[in-house]
Design a protein around this motif. Structure first.
Motif, PDB file in Angstrom:
ATOM      1  N   PHE A   4      52.496  -8.826 -16.133  1.00  0.00           N
ATOM      2  CA  PHE A   4      51.561  -9.946 -16.009  1.00  0.00           C
ATOM      3  C   PHE A   4      51.873 -10.851 -14.808  1.00  0.00           C
ATOM      4  N   HIS A   5      52.408 -10.270 -13.738  1.00  0.00           N
ATOM      5  CA  HIS A   5      52.596 -10.987 -12.485  1.00  0.00           C
ATOM      6  C   HIS A   5      51.423 -10.654 -11.552  1.00  0.00           C
ATOM      7  N   TYR A   6      50.937 -11.662 -10.838  1.00  0.00           N
ATOM      8  CA  TYR A   6      49.865 -11.437  -9.873  1.00  0.00           C
ATOM      9  C   TYR A   6      50.408 -10.700  -8.654  1.00  0.00           C
ATOM     10  N   LEU A   7      49.758  -9.580  -8.298  1.00  0.00           N
ATOM     11  CA  LEU A   7      50.104  -8.827  -7.099  1.00  0.00           C
ATOM     12  C   LEU A   7      49.150  -9.135  -5.957  1.00  0.00           C
ATOM     13  N   ALA A   8      47.912  -9.435  -6.301  1.00  0.00           N
ATOM     14  CA  ALA A   8      46.895  -9.752  -5.286  1.00  0.00           C
ATOM     15  C   ALA A   8      45.728 -10.481  -5.949  1.00  0.00           C
ATOM     16  N   ALA A   9      44.985 -11.227  -5.152  1.00  0.00           N
ATOM     17  CA  ALA A   9      43.800 -11.928  -5.657  1.00  0.00           C
ATOM     18  C   ALA A   9      42.885 -12.231  -4.482  1.00  0.00           C
ATOM     19  N   ASN A  10      41.578 -12.205  -4.719  1.00  0.00           N
ATOM     20  CA  ASN A  10      40.653 -12.481  -3.624  1.00  0.00           C
ATOM     21  C   ASN A  10      40.396 -13.992  -3.496  1.00  0.00           C
ATOM     22  N   ASN A  11      39.612 -14.341  -2.494  1.00  0.00           N
ATOM     23  CA  ASN A  11      39.372 -15.763  -2.209  1.00  0.00           C
ATOM     24  C   ASN A  11      38.716 -16.477  -3.381  1.00  0.00           C
ATOM     25  N   ALA A  12      37.735 -15.814  -4.020  1.00  0.00           N
ATOM     26  CA  ALA A  12      37.028 -16.459  -5.130  1.00  0.00           C
ATOM     27  C   ALA A  12      37.988 -16.813  -6.261  1.00  0.00           C
ATOM     28  N   TYR A  13      38.988 -15.973  -6.485  1.00  0.00           N
ATOM     29  CA  TYR A  13      39.944 -16.213  -7.578  1.00  0.00           C
ATOM     30  C   TYR A  13      40.848 -17.402  -7.269  1.00  0.00           C
ATOM     31  N   VAL A  14      41.462 -17.390  -6.095  1.00  0.00           N
ATOM     32  CA  VAL A  14      42.423 -18.461  -5.786  1.00  0.00           C
ATOM     33  C   VAL A  14      41.723 -19.806  -5.618  1.00  0.00           C
ATOM     34  N   ALA A  70      39.166 -20.882  -7.274  1.00  0.00           N
ATOM     35  CA  ALA A  70      38.840 -21.421  -8.596  1.00  0.00           C
ATOM     36  C   ALA A  70      40.002 -22.223  -9.176  1.00  0.00           C
ATOM     37  N   PHE A  71      41.218 -21.865  -8.786  1.00  0.00           N
ATOM     38  CA  PHE A  71      42.408 -22.558  -9.296  1.00  0.00           C
ATOM     39  C   PHE A  71      42.993 -23.545  -8.284  1.00  0.00           C
ATOM     40  N   LYS A  72      42.262 -23.745  -7.177  1.00  0.00           N
ATOM     41  CA  LYS A  72      42.713 -24.664  -6.122  1.00  0.00           C
ATOM     42  C   LYS A  72      44.107 -24.275  -5.620  1.00  0.00           C
ATOM     43  N   LEU A  73      44.282 -22.960  -5.401  1.00  0.00           N
ATOM     44  CA  LEU A  73      45.547 -22.448  -4.909  1.00  0.00           C
ATOM     45  C   LEU A  73      45.328 -21.627  -3.646  1.00  0.00           C
ATOM     46  N   THR A  74      46.394 -21.378  -2.920  1.00  0.00           N
ATOM     47  CA  THR A  74      46.365 -20.420  -1.828  1.00  0.00           C
ATOM     48  C   THR A  74      46.896 -19.088  -2.356  1.00  0.00           C
ATOM     49  N   PRO A  75      46.599 -17.972  -1.672  1.00  0.00           N
ATOM     50  CA  PRO A  75      47.148 -16.688  -2.138  1.00  0.00           C
ATOM     51  C   PRO A  75      48.669 -16.720  -2.266  1.00  0.00           C
ATOM     52  N   GLU A  76      49.326 -17.402  -1.326  1.00  0.00           N
ATOM     53  CA  GLU A  76      50.789 -17.472  -1.357  1.00  0.00           C
ATOM     54  C   GLU A  76      51.296 -18.208  -2.599  1.00  0.00           C
ATOM     55  N   GLN A  77      50.543 -19.189  -3.050  1.00  0.00           N
ATOM     56  CA  GLN A  77      50.947 -19.955  -4.231  1.00  0.00           C
ATOM     57  C   GLN A  77      50.722 -19.177  -5.528  1.00  0.00           C
ATOM     58  N   LEU A  78      49.780 -18.213  -5.506  1.00  0.00           N
ATOM     59  CA  LEU A  78      49.444 -17.462  -6.718  1.00  0.00           C
ATOM     60  C   LEU A  78      50.252 -16.176  -6.855  1.00  0.00           C
ATOM     61  N   ILE A  79      50.397 -15.426  -5.763  1.00  0.00           N
ATOM     62  CA  ILE A  79      51.044 -14.117  -5.815  1.00  0.00           C
ATOM     63  C   ILE A  79      52.490 -14.272  -6.293  1.00  0.00           C
ATOM     64  N   GLY A  80      52.838 -13.447  -7.278  1.00  0.00           N
ATOM     65  CA  GLY A  80      54.185 -13.499  -7.834  1.00  0.00           C
ATOM     66  C   GLY A  80      54.284 -14.332  -9.095  1.00  0.00           C
ATOM     67  N   LYS A  81      53.293 -15.209  -9.313  1.00  0.00           N
ATOM     68  CA  LYS A  81      53.303 -16.010 -10.532  1.00  0.00           C
ATOM     69  C   LYS A  81      52.848 -15.166 -11.718  1.00  0.00           C
ATOM     70  N   THR A  82      53.182 -15.619 -12.913  1.00  0.00           N
ATOM     71  CA  THR A  82      52.711 -14.948 -14.123  1.00  0.00           C
ATOM     72  C   THR A  82      51.422 -15.607 -14.607  1.00  0.00           C
ATOM     73  N   VAL A  83      50.701 -14.883 -15.459  1.00  0.00           N
ATOM     74  CA  VAL A  83      49.469 -15.428 -16.033  1.00  0.00           C
ATOM     75  C   VAL A  83      49.769 -16.675 -16.863  1.00  0.00           C
ATOM     76  N   VAL A  84      50.934 -16.690 -17.490  1.00  0.00           N
ATOM     77  CA  VAL A  84      51.319 -17.859 -18.306  1.00  0.00           C
ATOM     78  C   VAL A  84      51.348 -19.112 -17.453  1.00  0.00           C
TER      79      VAL A  84
END
Length: 606
Positions: free
Chosen positions: A314-324, A326-340
């Motif tokens: 449940f770790h993020y490996l990749a996400a597109n622009n629409a996903y990040v 929506a959470f007011k994040l950058t790809p760098e801030q999301l990748i590697g984080k868990t869904v929790v």
């Protein structure tokens, strides 16, 4: 020579390297010690001879009475030494009933937990010594075998530095470390001929050690032409004394399948000769993940749907622009984080985890729900989880596709309210036409919905039953009022006119664009399993389950209520009717659900 010294000498000879050479070359870094110890635990029977000479205590416990007690099945000499008790005394003894409490009582709860969960465990325990007043500190590694037995490897660590020195000086330990290291170890001469290797080397190539010894990589054809040239260049550098790697190669296994590896080559001096130690690590899954991410980024970067790729942890490996976004994040801030971290523990455990687990088992999962996004607030999302498969067809992660359907949901809710109002109006029109059955359709709907829920039907089917049951008698608008309100028994001709109401109702509604088969349900609600119903005489599975449910609810409500031509027969008579004809006229599962509602759950018409 003593037997013990003879056995140790044989093991050293089998290893082919002296202790000093091994320390300099192969095992300068023994950081994988713990992994090797865990492998030892699972291979007791196979390597019992070697374990007799290792200086760690090893004991096998056998569960009795389903884990209520344990007996000692076997142990090595080191275990005897640590406990200061002979093997003959310990074998077959019950921990709780026959052994000194000071020695084993503290182990009992841990053994029970390992037995019940089947999970390996590492912990440090303080045990009373039989020879000293003070306590001895021991480090234990527990592992449950497939037979239900539990193996523990333990060591006194009160004198930690001394123990480490003893481990380092143990040739038997070094041999086992070599054999059971997780990476593949190959020893070659400077012409590329295979001299020795460990178990991981056999597993990686698919060749047994005996098939490899004396041959070189040219003869075995384990490399492609491209990688062969690279390997020859690396060997040239090794001959000059240089370390090479890590370098990436594709190994062609014995069965012609391939694995991608990273190889490091180290020139080492053994008995005056220079050999080459190659350490190969399988990176096949990592390469597949890298390829997957590369393809994924190209496909989804511009999609308006929210798309994310996650691994099985449940770790993020990749996400597109629409996903990040929506959470007011950058790809760098999301990748590697868990869904929790993103959704919170409660949302993860209640909403996401159950569906993700199904997806990781290979199932494609779709659902719709409201989500609160930092950038947009409340949105109604259509979510689909797609399993992601590796080349060997194993699920290694999953893709989440989220589509915003808030506007559609709002339009559906508005339409639903309008439709409900229309249905309510139609229902009242029928009641005006047939005042003696006022409230009949509403009560049939109440019971039919409860039956559908008891049968655990989908929300979509329940909604169709709700609408159809509220207007199931709409066809009575085409039946003369004097027949509907006749206070005496109907004649055959009059009853035949009454029976027309199912067909009339179908004709009225068949052209309406309902999202459910409302017209068909109304047409069939007087059909019976044995074909004795009307208007089509359908049988068994030809009748919609929704119609079967409304049919039972209609009979129960009608028999328990007053009619112009007879007084109410009562709920007991109605339940007796459906019980006697269960599986004959009425669907068995529907009848069982109806009876349970009245007899166990206290259902009553409102």
């Amino acid at each position: 020579m003593k037997d013990e010294d003879k056995t140790k000498a044989e093991l050293r000879k089998e290893l082919k390297f002296s202790k000093e050479e091994l320390e300099k070359g192969l095992f300068k870094n023994i950081a994988e010690q713990k992994q090797t110890e865990q492998f030892i635990l699972k291979n007791w029977d196979r390597h019992k001879e070697i374990f007799a000479y290792i200086n760690k205590g090893i004991t096998i416990y056998e569960a009795i009475e389903n884990g209520k007690d344990f007996v000692i099945k076997d142990l090595n000499p080191a275990a005897e030494k640590f406990d200061h008790l002979k093997k003959e005394i310990l074998l077959g003894k019950s921990i709780l009933k026959e052994l000194p409490e000071s020695i084993h009582f503290n182990l009992f709860k841990t053994l029970q937990k390992i037995y019940k969960t089947g999970k390996s465990k590492k912990l440090t325990l303080f045990l009373n010594s039989t020879q000293q007043k003070n306590k001895v500190r021991r480090e234990h590694y527990f592992c449950k075998l497939s037979s239900g037995e539990i193996v523990t490897v333990f060591d006194d660590i009160s004198e930690k530095k001394q123990v480490k020195k003893e481990l380092k000086d143990s040739e038997e330990y070094l041999k086992m470390l070599f054999n059971y290291a997780p990476d593949a170890y190959y020893v070659n001469d400077l012409k590329g001929h295979f001299v020795d290797g460990n178990l991981a080397a056999e597993k990686l190539t698919g060749y047994k050690k005996e098939e490899l010894i004396g041959k070189n990589f040219l003869e075995l054809k384990v490399l492609s032409d491209k990688d062969m040239h690279k390997a020859q260049e690396s060997l040239s550098k090794n001959v000059m004394g240089s370390v090479t790697g890590p370098e990436e190669y594709v190994i062609i296994r014995k069965d012609k399948s391939t694995v991608t590896v990273e190889i490091c080559n180290y020139p080492v001096k053994i008995k005056g000769d220079i050999y080459l130690l190659s350490i190969a690590r399988d990176i096949t899954e990592r390469k597949q993940a890298e390829e997957m991410l590369h393809q994924y980024e190209h496909i989804v970067s511009s999609s308006s749907d929210m798309l994310a790729l996650l691994d099985s942890s449940f770790h993020y490996l990749a996400a597109n622009n629409a996903y990040v976004e929506a959470f007011k994040l950058t790809p760098e801030q999301l990748i590697g984080k868990t869904v929790v971290k993103v959704f919170g523990e409660e949302n993860f455990n209640k909403v996401i985890r159950p569906r993700a687990d199904r997806c990781l088992s290979g199932e494609e999962v779709n659902y719709q729900d409201w989500f609160n996004f930092p950038a947009y607030g409340q949105r109604y999302m259509d979510i689909t989880y797609y399993p992601y498969f590796s080349r060997d067809n194993k699920v290694v992660g999953f893709v989440v596709n989220g589509r915003n359907i808030t506007e559609r949901k709002q339009a559906e809710e508005k339409l639903k309210k309008t439709l409900s109002a229309t249905i309510e109006t139609i229902s009242k029109i029928v009641e005006v036409k047939d005042p003696y059955t006022s409230g009949h359709q509403r009560q049939v709907s109440q019971l039919a919905i409860s039956i559908a829920r008891e049968m655990d039907l989908s929300l979509d089917k329940i909604e169709g039953i709700r609408i159809a049951s509220l207007i199931h008698d709409i066809g009575k608008i085409g039946v003369p009022t004097e027949i509907l309100s006749k206070p005496t028994q109907l004649s055959d001709i009059e009853f035949s006119l009454i029976k027309e109401h199912s067909q009339i109702g179908y004709n009225v509604l068949k052209s309406n664009d309902f999202s459910h088969p409302i017209a068909q349900i109304i047409l069939q609600h007087h059909e019976r399993l044995d074909g004795s119903g009307y208007p089509q005489g359908l049988k068994g599975k030809d009748i919609l389950i929704e119609a079967c449910i409304i049919g039972v609810a209609d009979v129960v409500e009608a028999m328990s209520s007053h009619r112009p031509y007879r007084p109410a027969l009562g709920i007991d008579a109605a339940l007796e009717e459906i019980t006697q004809n269960k599986g004959i006229l009425y669907d068995s599962e529907v009848v069982e659900a109806c009876l349970k509602l009245f007899k166990e759950k206290g259902f009553k018409f409102e």
